[in-house]
Scaffold this motif. Structure first.
Motif, short mmCIF file in Angstrom:
data_model
loop_
_atom_site.label_atom_id
_atom_site.label_comp_id
_atom_site.label_asym_id
_atom_site.label_seq_id
_atom_site.Cartn_x
_atom_site.Cartn_y
_atom_site.Cartn_z
N MET A 99 -161.10 0.71 -99.79
CA MET A 99 -160.45 1.70 -100.08
C MET A 99 -159.45 2.47 -99.20
N ILE A 100 -158.15 2.60 -99.46
CA ILE A 100 -157.34 3.11 -98.47
C ILE A 100 -157.18 4.75 -98.51
N ARG A 101 -157.41 5.36 -97.35
CA ARG A 101 -157.66 6.58 -97.22
C ARG A 101 -156.64 7.32 -96.17
N SER A 102 -156.47 8.57 -96.10
CA SER A 102 -155.83 9.33 -94.97
C SER A 102 -157.02 10.04 -94.54
N HIS A 103 -156.36 10.77 -93.55
CA HIS A 103 -157.57 11.73 -92.52
C HIS A 103 -157.11 13.02 -92.37
N LEU A 104 -155.55 13.04 -92.09
CA LEU A 104 -154.99 14.49 -91.59
C LEU A 104 -153.49 14.11 -91.62
N ARG A 105 -152.91 14.93 -92.63
CA ARG A 105 -151.53 14.74 -92.89
C ARG A 105 -150.76 15.99 -92.90
N ILE A 106 -151.40 17.12 -93.44
CA ILE A 106 -150.75 18.42 -93.74
C ILE A 106 -150.35 19.04 -92.26
N SER A 107 -149.29 19.66 -91.93
CA SER A 107 -148.71 20.29 -90.80
C SER A 107 -149.67 21.34 -90.47
N ARG A 108 -150.70 21.39 -89.68
CA ARG A 108 -151.55 22.47 -89.33
C ARG A 108 -150.69 23.54 -88.81
N ARG A 109 -149.99 23.27 -87.80
CA ARG A 109 -149.33 24.67 -87.03
C ARG A 109 -148.44 25.09 -88.00
N ALA A 157 -150.92 10.81 -97.99
CA ALA A 157 -151.86 9.74 -97.89
C ALA A 157 -151.18 8.48 -98.17
N THR A 158 -151.91 7.19 -97.78
CA THR A 158 -151.25 6.08 -97.79
C THR A 158 -151.13 5.81 -99.57
N GLY A 159 -151.86 5.94 -100.44
CA GLY A 159 -151.65 5.75 -101.95
C GLY A 159 -150.45 6.50 -102.22
N GLU A 160 -150.24 7.71 -101.68
CA GLU A 160 -149.02 8.58 -101.88
C GLU A 160 -147.62 7.79 -101.60
N VAL A 212 -155.71 1.74 -89.62
CA VAL A 212 -156.46 0.78 -90.49
C VAL A 212 -156.19 0.41 -91.89
N ASP A 213 -154.88 0.87 -92.39
CA ASP A 213 -154.35 0.52 -93.65
C ASP A 213 -153.13 -0.58 -93.18
N ILE A 214 -152.90 -0.76 -92.02
CA ILE A 214 -151.76 -1.66 -91.80
C ILE A 214 -151.92 -3.11 -92.32
N THR A 215 -153.01 -3.93 -92.21
CA THR A 215 -153.14 -5.07 -92.72
C THR A 215 -153.30 -5.15 -94.08
#
Length: 361
Positions: free
Chosen positions: A1-11, A71-74, A95-98
């Motif tokens: 399953m392709i997932r992301s973990h942190l993408r939104i601009s925190r600052r 996210a990768t799916g997006e 982890v999604d490159i390959t």
């Protein structure tokens, strides 16, 4: 399953609220004058920083048009809705490159084009970047899901113990990042399980510790929620936090810090790739090479969106920036940290069931 973990601009969210959030997913055209050439990049928010892009544009006369995704799916959905050749550069969970390369979306790269020997060796794992002997991704930035904290409110020595996640001393003062993969790996480390060896038979022990953590938690939330809790003082510790949550805010509040426990932690990483159907591969490769240069790496590492470690150990960071990123401790941190798990569907389902039970407890 392709997932992301942190993408939104925190600052950005901390400073601009909903207006900053609304900007995610829109095109950002950087540069004042029309360049002779342009490339289009699907990126995370750290790559949209003008401080990163303008030096490249000024040097090469190539404008970089960026579109952020969460996210990768997006990113794959955006690609499906685009014309072949619309996109040139992609930033992706390593982890999604390959997986994405196997779909035929990525171009094979020449390792000699990049400072491969200057990349921290723990980041160049062949199975993460190569498919059938060909290179498809360049590791560019990494960091840790570990423990972030306010050093004026806690004992920093406690933060170097994985068991701090269930230390009753900090009851009501811990914000837990709501992402089950790294958090369950962190708990595994704390009870003596090596994450790559985690099996379904060990999930009950992890569940027991999670249920022990739940009454101690001040809140459970996404990156922005737990970061705001630390900044506002409604929590003093972020379980699953790291340099990405505190380093960019260090100048405003030097008490905000992070550390990898002595037992180890979880390492995330992002990589750069070039689309197979790009019609501007030469320009795209110039951009990737710039990002991997010492100057580009320093600017990426200290992006206004979020800070994290550059993959190139020759990154042109200042002594103060290195101190905030705990540069001198990286050899130890790298040797004691593990890549994100990429669980198979059965394991992923079992982990998610445990996490859901924890959230609902």
């Amino acid at each position: 399953m392709i997932r992301s973990h942190l993408r939104i601009s925190r600052r950005r969210l901390l400073k601009t609220g909903a207006a900053g959030a609304a900007a995610v997913g829109t095109f950002s055209i950087i540069g004042r004058a029309k360049a002779a050439e342009e490339i289009n990049a699907l990126v995370w928010c750290d790559h949209s920083d003008p401080a990163l892009l303008k030096p490249f544009e000024d040097t090469y006369g190539i404008k970089v048009n960026t579109k952020e995704f969460a996210a990768t799916g997006e990113a794959l959905a955006i690609l499906d809705q685009s014309q072949p050749g619309d996109w040139d550069v992609l930033v992706l969970d390593t982890v999604d490159i390959t997986k994405v390369a196997a779909m035929g979306h990525l171009a094979a790269l020449e390792k000699s084009d990049y400072p491969w020997d200057d990349i921290f060796p723990q980041l160049t794992t062949e199975s993460l970047h190569f498919l059938n002997g060909k290179l498809y991704g360049i590791p560019e930035k990494f960091g840790y899901n570990t423990v972030a904290y306010n050093s004026s409110k806690v004992d920093p020595a406690d933060m170097r113990k994985a068991s701090v996640l269930w230390n009753a001393k900090y009851k009501g003062r811990i914000a837990i990042y709501d992402y089950y993969v790294p958090l369950m790996q962190m708990v595994a480390i704390g009870i003596g399980i090596i994450p790559p060896q985690l099996t379904q038979d060990q999930l009950p022990a992890i569940k027991a510790k999670l249920l022990e953590m739940k009454p101690l938690a001040a809140l459970i939330g996404d990156v922005v929620t737990v970061q705001n809790a630390l900044v506002s003082g409604s929590a003093d510790i972020i379980a699953g936090g790291g340099e990405f949550a505190t380093a960019g805010l260090h100048g405003e509040n030097p008490a905000l810090d992070w550390v990898l426990p002595d037992e180890g932690g979880i390492r995330w990483m992002q990589s750069l790739a070039i689309f197979e159907k790009s019609k501007r591969k030469e320009a795209a490769n110039k951009f990737v090479k710039y990002i991997m240069s010492p100057a580009g790496q320093a600017r990426l590492a200290t992006s206004a969106c979020y800070w994290a470690m550059p993959a190139n150990n020759k990154a042109a960071l200042s002594d103060e920036q290195k101190k905030i990123l705990r540069w001198d401790e990286q050899p130890t941190f790298l040797s004691k940290s593990y890549h994100y798990m990429s669980p198979n569907p059965e394991m992923d389902k079992a982990m998610l069931e445990v996490w859901t039970e924890f959230l609902n407890a």
